[in-house]
Structure formats: structure tokens, C-alpha cells
Enzyme design. Structure first.
Site: not given
Ligand SMILES: NC(=O)c1ccc[n+]([C@@H]2O[C@H](COP(=O)([O-])OP(=O)(O)OC[C@H]3O[C@@H](n4cnc5c(N)ncnc54)[C@H](O)[C@@H]3O)[C@@H](O)[C@H]2O)c1
Length: 475
Positions: A313
Site C-alpha cells: 500500500c
Molecule cells: N494487504 C493489505 O494489507 C491491504 C490493505 C488495504 C488495501 N489493500 C488493497 O487490496 C487489494 C488486494 O490486496 P491483497 O493484499 O489482498 O493482494 P494479494 O496479492 O494478496 O491478493 C490478490 C489475489 O487476487 C488474485 N487475482 C488476481 N487476478 C485475479 C483475477 N483476474 N481473478 C481472480 N483472482 C485474481 C491473486 O491470485 C491473489 O490471490 C489491493 O488493491 C491492495 O492495494 C491491501
């Protein structure tokens, strides 16, 4: 002036109420049905992207007895969940198995989206190699949803992104590529019962990984619908698992809210990082100064310096806004400056290791260096954008023989920007290293023993606070 303004406001309100009552009684019924389905936990929830955000969210809904289906293109994740296993450190296999008993299942089959009442998208939003937003995960997901969209469904984007993504990027794809000629509900009093509309909202994820003091359901959930009905549905959906929802006027306002929060952190961390460099030069302890300033009961919130920004982030999201701002002929100078300072911090760590070794009449070239902690922050199993990776690469480039230890990572392989192929060293015989660099201050480490055993400790996190030893170099 004031008087006529007041009249205008009142008449607008009256008009709005009338329109809603006369043209959309069908919608009221539909909304009531949808909301009562949510209240009775009978709404089927589909969550796309089962990573650090999506999987815990799926479990929260499942705990409240909702029927949850998770969608992910990563077959290893789908297989693990189908076997009742977890791939996220802080989520146990027992939690996955309990969710499965409540009906949770994971799949890569998007056709099952048609059965969902609500679809929540939690896919990555990284930067590309030119430091620009990479929306490919959002667009790919949206292309995959569109053919399975049906009228009355609620689609919510949670991925952090620039203001306008939901309306300018996601909705046009959904409207163009769905099979029923469906349109996103806009304005008040939508006609979902005519079978022509779906609802859209944006609701940012605000989780703080590793934070055990605030339960996820106590973090208020901001929701911005494309129209009032979408906001109402999204608020109702999240109200089922979060203690408070905060409606805002549009998806873009919700998108911007999340960016403001992360930019606030990014800029304030840059500020203390810069002041740390000055304090080091002046012989002052920045940590002591922050602690003292924190006693002020108002107007000050502490941020802490470190070896550089990490995580999905804070190092990434602000640049989504800088990029978008250019479209408006606007330069976000605070973000750029903060980025410059924060990006320079791993180089500062390298220089500090060099001068610490110099005191021992040694050079970085040929030194044995142990990097302690590689996760991007304390007590979490997330390596994304971790400054430790840059520090390891910089040390290696200067000829150091680098090892690392981290209880959360037995191996560091290949990521988007690195290819280290390193195995976690054992945490013993620390005297064999010319220098131990504390990059991540995991709470399981026994810092007094580490200092006792090591020849030299470069501490980037103030992990050795309270320990007095000439071996410690604060950086
Ligand atoms: N990790 C955090 O603490 C956090 C906090 C706030 C916001 N975010 C935001 O949340 C969003 C997700 O982050 P995350 O940390 O969970 O990412 P991540 O990489 O852990 O998980 C994302 C998942 O999406 C899947 N994916 C990708 N393309 C796909 C598709 N076309 N169809 C289905 N699945 C698909 C991936 O395989 C993965 O499992 C991002 O925008 C991030 O900025 C994350």
C-alpha cells in the site's frame, strides 16, 4: 441570498422525495428484499481475489453464516482452500475448515458468479515498471465478470486505486460486455426490477496487517455507491460484518478517501525519516524526540522512521494519485518528495553499514552480513516491496556475503522486482557475522542476546532500545 438559497435546497429535497416515491416503488421493494436477504444472512457473497484482503473478508462473512464463494485465478490457492488449508500465516487451517462447514468454497470458475447477490473485488493494484498504475488485474477481473452479470447484482470494488477507476474503467467494461444489455444503476430511483440494472459501489479495504489492537470489524467501512440505492445496498452488505459503515457521495470520493489515508502515512513517514537523518547528524535520538512529542494530548500523531517503505500500500498507492493528477495538469509535490525521501532510506542503511564496518577497519566488500527480519513490517508474513530486499541487493552489489533470518520466510525466491534464491540462516553463532543489520523488528527476537553475540549491530528500527552497548549503531 440566504433565504432564496434555503428555499432552493428545500424544494430540491421535496422534488427528490417525490421522484423516488412515484417512479420507483418497484425499486423500493427490490431494495427491501435485497436488504432483508442480507439481514437474514441469506445473500450469497462472491469474493474475487483470495489474498491478504479477500480471504479474511470471506472468512468474516462466513463467520456470520453467509454463503460465501471465493474466486481466484491462482489454482494453488483454490486447491489449498478446497483441502481446508491456509496459505496466510495469521489464518489457521481450522478457520478455513470452519468456513467450509458453513458452505465456503473456492473456485476459478467465473460462471458461478451468476448465483451471487453481491460480488466483491479484492485483486492487486501494483505499479508497473514505469511507476504507473497497473490496472490489469482490475480490468482482467472485470472482463471475466461481465458475461456472468445479472440484473440486481451488487458489484463492489475494494482494490486501492485512483479516483475514477470504478466509473471510468470498471463500469464501461461491465456495461459493454454483459450479455443482457444491463446498465449500472445511476441517479435515484433505479429500475432494477425491470431486469435492466446492476448496482456498483467502491469500498476501500483499510486493514492494518499485524495490528492486533483493532479488530477488523471495528474498522469503519467507507462506502461510495454510484447511486443512493447502490450506497444503501453496499452499506447494508458491510453492515452485516462491520460495526460501522461510513457512506460517501460517490465511488470516486471513496477511492480518494483511501488514497488520502495512505498519502497521509507516506508523507508523515517521509517527514520523520528526514528528521531522523538530521537528528543522527546532530547527535540527537529521534525516537526519544518522537516519544516526548507524543505526550502532547492534541495535534500530534506519532510516525516512526525506518529502513524504507514496504508493503502493497504505502509505497504504491500515493503514485496512483500522482499519475491521475497529471490528467488535471496538476503535480502532487508532497507525494513526489515523500517518495524521494522514503526511496532513499535503504541507501542510507547501506551507507550506515559501511561506516559501522569502517569503525572496525573492515569494508562492505567481503564482509559477512546477517539481515535480521525481511518482512516489510513487524510480525507479518508479507514480503511485498520490503526494503530488506533492496538492502540485501545493495549489500550484495557492494560485495558483502549476505545471509538473512526471518521466522516467517524459510526461503526468499523470486518476486516482481527481485530474484534472490536465499535460504533462511539459523539464528545462532551470530559472532560469525561482521555485522548484523536489524531491518524488521519482529517481536520474537531476543534483542539482548543478539547484541551479546554479535560483533556489530546496525539497528534501523530502534529494536535495541534500552540496551547499552558500543556494538550498537543506530541508523
Ligand atoms: N494487504 C493489505 O494489507 C491491504 C490493505 C488495504 C488495501 N489493500 C488493497 O487490496 C487489494 C488486494 O490486496 P491483497 O493484499 O489482498 O493482494 P494479494 O496479492 O494478496 O491478493 C490478490 C489475489 O487476487 C488474485 N487475482 C488476481 N487476478 C485475479 C483475477 N483476474 N481473478 C481472480 N483472482 C485474481 C491473486 O491470485 C491473489 O490471490 C489491493 O488493491 C491492495 O492495494 C491491501
Amino acid at each position: 441570498m440566504l433565504k432564496s438559497g434555503l428555499v432552493a435546497t428545500n424544494s430540491r429535497t421535496l422534488l427528490r422525495t417525490k421522484t423516488f416515491m412515484t417512479t420507483s416503488s418497484a425499486t423500493v421493494t427490490f431494495l427491501d428484499q435485497f436488504k432483508s436477504k442480507i439481514q437474514q444472512c441469506q445473500a450469497r457473497v462472491g469474493i474475487i481475489g483470495l489474498g491478504y484482503v479477500g480471504l479474511p473478508l470471506a472468512l468474516l462473512y462466513s463467520e456470520e453464516k453467509f454463503q460465501v464463494t471465493g474466486f481466484d485465478i491462482d489454482s494453488r490457492k483454490v486447491d489449498a482452500l478446497s483441502k481446508g488449508e491456509s496459505y496466510i500465516y495469521r489464518i489457521t487451517a481450522e478457520e478455513i475448515q470452519a468456513a467450509k462447514r458453513h458452505g465456503f468454497s473456492a473456485t476459478a470458475d467465473y460462471s458461478r458468479l451468476t448465483d451471487m447477490d453481491a460480488i466483491i473485488i479484492c485483486v492487486p493494484t501494483p505499479l508497473n515498471e514505469y511507476h504507473e498504475p497497473d490496472l490489469s488485474f482490475i480490468t482482467n477481473t472485470t472482463h471475466s465478470i461481465a458475461p456472468h452479470l445479472r440484473a440486481g447484482q451488487l458489484v463492489v470494488l475494494e482494490s486501492t486505486t485512483y479516483p475514477g477507476t470504478t466509473e471510468e474503467v470498471m463500469i464501461p467494461i461491465l456495461e459493454k460486455e454483459n450479455r443482457g444489455g444491463l446498465k449500472a444503476a445511476r441517479g435515484e430511483g433505479s429500475q432494477s426490477e425491470s431486469g435492466q440494472e446492476f448496482f456498483v459501489a467502491f469500498s476501500p479495504e483499510r486493514e492494518d496487517p499485524g495490528n492486533t489492537t483493532v479488530a477488523r470489524k471495528d474498522i469503519p467501512k467507507v462506502v461510495g455507491g454510484l447511486n443512493p440505492e447502490a450506497s444503501e445496498l453496499a452499506a447494508s452488505l458491510y453492515g452485516a460484518i462491520f460495526n460501522r459503515t461510513v457512506p460517501v457521495s460517490s465511488p470516486a470520493a471513496a477511492e480518494m478517501t483511501k488514497l488520502l489515508e495512505n498519502i497521509y502515512r507516506c508523507v508523515n513517514i517521509a517527514l520523520v525519516n528526514e528528521l531522523k537523518l538530521l537528528c543522527l547528524r546532530m547527535g540527537l535520538d529521534i525516537w526519544e524526540v518522537i516519544e516526548a512529542a507524543s505526550t502532547k494530548p492534541f495535534g500530534f500523531h506519532p510516525f516512526y522512521p525506518g529502513p524504507g517503505l514496504g508493503g502493497h500500500c504505502i509505497p504504491v498507492d500515493p503514485f496512483y494519485l500522482s499519475w491521475k493528477a497529471k490528467e488535471w495538469d496538476f503535480r502532487t509535490r508532497f507525494i513526489e518528495l515523500a517518495g524521494e525521501i522514503n526511496t532513499s532510506m535503504p541507501y542510507h542503511v547501506l551507507a550506515s553499514v559501511g561506516s559501522a564496518l569502517n569503525r572496525h577497519k573492515k569494508a562492505v566488500n567481503g564482509a559477512r552480513v546477517l539481515v535480521l527480519g525481511v518482512a516489510y513490517k513487524r510480525d507479518i508474513d508479507d514480503l511485498r516491496e520490503s526494503p530488506a530486499l533492496t538492502i540485501i541487493e545493495l549489500l550484495q552489489k557492494d560485495g558483502a556475503a549476505v545471509s538473512y533470518h526471518d521466522p516467517y520466510f524459510p526461503f526468499i525466491g523470486r518476486g516482481r522486482k527481485y530474484d534472490l534464491q536465499m535460504k533462511c540462516a539459523e539464528l545462532k553463532d551470530l559472532g560469525q557475522y561482521d555485522c548484523v543489520v536489524i531491518v524488521t523488528d519482529h517481536s520474537d527476537y531476543d534483542y539482548p542476546s543478539i547484541v551479546r553475540e554479535a560483533q556489530l549491530v546496525v539497528d534501523t528500527r530502534n529494536a535495541t532500545r534500552g540496551i547499552v552497548s558500543p556494538k550498537i549503531v543506530h541508523c
